[in-house]
Design a protein around this motif. Structure first.
Motif, PDB file in Angstrom:
ATOM      1  N   VAL A 186      11.285  -1.516  -8.624  1.00  0.00           N
ATOM      2  CA  VAL A 186      12.037  -2.803  -8.643  1.00  0.00           C
ATOM      3  C   VAL A 186      12.481  -3.053  -9.949  1.00  0.00           C
ATOM      4  CG1 VAL A 186      12.229  -5.074  -7.725  1.00  0.00           C
ATOM      5  CG2 VAL A 186      11.258  -3.437  -6.024  1.00  0.00           C
ATOM      6  N   GLY A 187      13.855  -3.201 -10.162  1.00  0.00           N
ATOM      7  CA  GLY A 187      14.038  -3.718 -11.641  1.00  0.00           C
ATOM      8  C   GLY A 187      14.380  -4.918 -11.670  1.00  0.00           C
ATOM      9  N   GLY A 188      14.810  -5.471 -12.735  1.00  0.00           N
ATOM     10  CA  GLY A 188      15.252  -6.967 -13.109  1.00  0.00           C
ATOM     11  C   GLY A 188      14.030  -7.753 -13.472  1.00  0.00           C
ATOM     12  N   ARG A 189      14.144  -8.750 -13.436  1.00  0.00           N
ATOM     13  CA  ARG A 189      13.012  -9.733 -13.907  1.00  0.00           C
ATOM     14  C   ARG A 189      11.581  -9.832 -13.270  1.00  0.00           C
ATOM     15  NH1 ARG A 189      16.652 -14.810 -14.134  1.00  0.00           N
ATOM     16  NH2 ARG A 189      14.785 -15.548 -13.152  1.00  0.00           N
ATOM     17  N   PRO A 190      10.568  -9.820 -14.022  1.00  0.00           N
ATOM     18  CA  PRO A 190       9.345  -9.779 -13.260  1.00  0.00           C
ATOM     19  C   PRO A 190       9.148 -10.908 -12.094  1.00  0.00           C
ATOM     20  CG  PRO A 190       9.135  -9.273 -15.610  1.00  0.00           C
ATOM     21  CD  PRO A 190      10.534  -9.865 -15.383  1.00  0.00           C
ATOM     22  N   GLU A 191       9.947 -11.939 -12.186  1.00  0.00           N
ATOM     23  CA  GLU A 191       9.743 -13.264 -11.683  1.00  0.00           C
ATOM     24  C   GLU A 191      10.466 -12.870 -10.250  1.00  0.00           C
ATOM     25  OE1 GLU A 191      11.596 -14.316 -14.834  1.00  0.00           O
ATOM     26  OE2 GLU A 191       9.608 -13.308 -15.470  1.00  0.00           O
ATOM     27  N   THR A 192      11.560 -12.242 -10.245  1.00  0.00           N
ATOM     28  CA  THR A 192      12.300 -11.764  -9.124  1.00  0.00           C
ATOM     29  C   THR A 192      11.348 -10.855  -8.181  1.00  0.00           C
ATOM     30  OG1 THR A 192      14.411 -11.971 -10.434  1.00  0.00           O
ATOM     31  CG2 THR A 192      14.403 -10.695  -8.441  1.00  0.00           C
ATOM     32  N   ALA A 193      10.756  -9.699  -8.884  1.00  0.00           N
ATOM     33  CA  ALA A 193       9.962  -8.630  -8.097  1.00  0.00           C
ATOM     34  C   ALA A 193       8.892  -9.433  -7.330  1.00  0.00           C
ATOM     35  CB  ALA A 193       9.400  -7.602  -8.843  1.00  0.00           C
ATOM     36  N   ALA A 194       8.118 -10.605  -8.173  1.00  0.00           N
ATOM     37  CA  ALA A 194       6.989 -11.118  -7.867  1.00  0.00           C
ATOM     38  C   ALA A 194       7.410 -12.112  -6.317  1.00  0.00           C
ATOM     39  CB  ALA A 194       6.408 -12.141  -8.720  1.00  0.00           C
ATOM     40  N   ALA A 195       8.601 -12.587  -6.377  1.00  0.00           N
ATOM     41  CA  ALA A 195       9.255 -13.521  -5.436  1.00  0.00           C
ATOM     42  C   ALA A 195       9.446 -12.731  -4.076  1.00  0.00           C
ATOM     43  CB  ALA A 195      10.440 -14.392  -5.913  1.00  0.00           C
ATOM     44  N   LEU A 196      10.135 -11.500  -4.289  1.00  0.00           N
ATOM     45  CA  LEU A 196      10.122 -10.640  -3.170  1.00  0.00           C
ATOM     46  C   LEU A 196       8.902 -10.179  -2.472  1.00  0.00           C
ATOM     47  CD1 LEU A 196      12.967  -8.710  -4.780  1.00  0.00           C
ATOM     48  CD2 LEU A 196      13.711 -10.337  -2.980  1.00  0.00           C
ATOM     49  N   VAL A 197       8.051  -9.708  -3.309  1.00  0.00           N
ATOM     50  CA  VAL A 197       7.027  -9.261  -2.943  1.00  0.00           C
ATOM     51  C   VAL A 197       5.969 -10.246  -2.209  1.00  0.00           C
ATOM     52  CG1 VAL A 197       4.609  -8.277  -3.450  1.00  0.00           C
ATOM     53  CG2 VAL A 197       6.624  -7.181  -4.509  1.00  0.00           C
ATOM     54  N   GLY A 198       6.221 -11.612  -2.971  1.00  0.00           N
ATOM     55  CA  GLY A 198       5.326 -12.547  -2.373  1.00  0.00           C
ATOM     56  C   GLY A 198       5.762 -13.013  -0.819  1.00  0.00           C
ATOM     57  N   ALA A 199       7.296 -13.313  -0.749  1.00  0.00           N
ATOM     58  CA  ALA A 199       7.788 -13.336   0.615  1.00  0.00           C
ATOM     59  C   ALA A 199       7.392 -12.275   1.664  1.00  0.00           C
ATOM     60  CB  ALA A 199       9.227 -13.476   0.246  1.00  0.00           C
ATOM     61  N   LEU A 200       7.276 -11.034   1.140  1.00  0.00           N
ATOM     62  CA  LEU A 200       6.989  -9.952   2.090  1.00  0.00           C
ATOM     63  C   LEU A 200       5.679 -10.004   2.578  1.00  0.00           C
ATOM     64  CD1 LEU A 200       9.495  -7.224   0.768  1.00  0.00           C
ATOM     65  CD2 LEU A 200       9.578  -8.297   2.900  1.00  0.00           C
ATOM     66  N   GLU A 201       4.907 -10.401   1.720  1.00  0.00           N
ATOM     67  CA  GLU A 201       3.487 -10.274   1.938  1.00  0.00           C
ATOM     68  C   GLU A 201       2.899 -11.290   2.696  1.00  0.00           C
ATOM     69  OE1 GLU A 201       1.380  -7.844  -1.891  1.00  0.00           O
ATOM     70  OE2 GLU A 201       1.762 -10.202  -2.067  1.00  0.00           O
ATOM     71  N   LYS A 202       3.774 -12.455   2.507  1.00  0.00           N
ATOM     72  CA  LYS A 202       3.299 -13.823   3.484  1.00  0.00           C
ATOM     73  C   LYS A 202       3.896 -13.643   4.826  1.00  0.00           C
ATOM     74  CE  LYS A 202       4.291 -18.935   3.643  1.00  0.00           C
ATOM     75  NZ  LYS A 202       5.224 -19.846   2.892  1.00  0.00           N
ATOM     76  N   ALA A 203       5.052 -12.909   5.026  1.00  0.00           N
ATOM     77  CA  ALA A 203       5.478 -12.478   6.313  1.00  0.00           C
ATOM     78  C   ALA A 203       4.766 -11.489   7.119  1.00  0.00           C
ATOM     79  CB  ALA A 203       6.856 -11.955   6.018  1.00  0.00           C
ATOM     80  N   GLY A 204       3.659 -10.764   6.260  1.00  0.00           N
ATOM     81  CA  GLY A 204       2.816 -10.004   6.887  1.00  0.00           C
ATOM     82  C   GLY A 204       2.971  -8.400   6.283  1.00  0.00           C
ATOM     83  N   ILE A 205       3.528  -8.163   5.410  1.00  0.00           N
ATOM     84  CA  ILE A 205       3.584  -6.824   4.861  1.00  0.00           C
ATOM     85  C   ILE A 205       2.395  -6.608   3.657  1.00  0.00           C
ATOM     86  CG2 ILE A 205       4.975  -5.213   3.206  1.00  0.00           C
ATOM     87  CD1 ILE A 205       6.088  -5.444   5.936  1.00  0.00           C
ATOM     88  N   GLU A 206       1.916  -5.347   3.911  1.00  0.00           N
ATOM     89  CA  GLU A 206       0.970  -4.903   2.963  1.00  0.00           C
ATOM     90  C   GLU A 206       1.565  -3.716   2.157  1.00  0.00           C
ATOM     91  OE1 GLU A 206      -3.664  -3.201   2.752  1.00  0.00           O
ATOM     92  OE2 GLU A 206      -3.055  -3.999   4.670  1.00  0.00           O
TER      93      GLU A 206
END
Length: 86
Positions: free
Chosen positions: A42-62
């Protein structure tokens, strides 16, 4: 860091559109579409990737790291609520 393929697979497991991920993460849908149009990490800014990962993990993704068998994603098992004896 996760890959674009993991990001897409996570969305599929949740039956989320890019719009759903945008709403959950606070990242714009055009940004998600741009990121998903490439391959690799995942490219772009690190904050962008962190927000995407955080949202997916909160929804139940590992996210499963590369461990010789390949990186991947899975849904976390839902914890059973313990019932007290009557």
């Amino acid at each position: 860091m996760i890959s674009i393929r993991q990001l897409k697979a996570a969305r599929v497991l949740l039956a989320w559109s890019q719009g759903d991920l945008a709403r959950a993460s606070g990242i714009s849908e055009p940004t998600i579409a741009r990121l998903e149009s490439s391959d690799g990490p995942v490219g772009g800014r690190p904050e962008t990737a962190a927000a995407l990962v955080g949202a997916l993990e909160k929804a139940g993704i590992e996210f499963i790291p590369e461990n010789g068998g390949g990186a991947g994603v899975r849904l976390k098992k839902k914890k059973r609520q313990s019932r007290s004896p009557s």
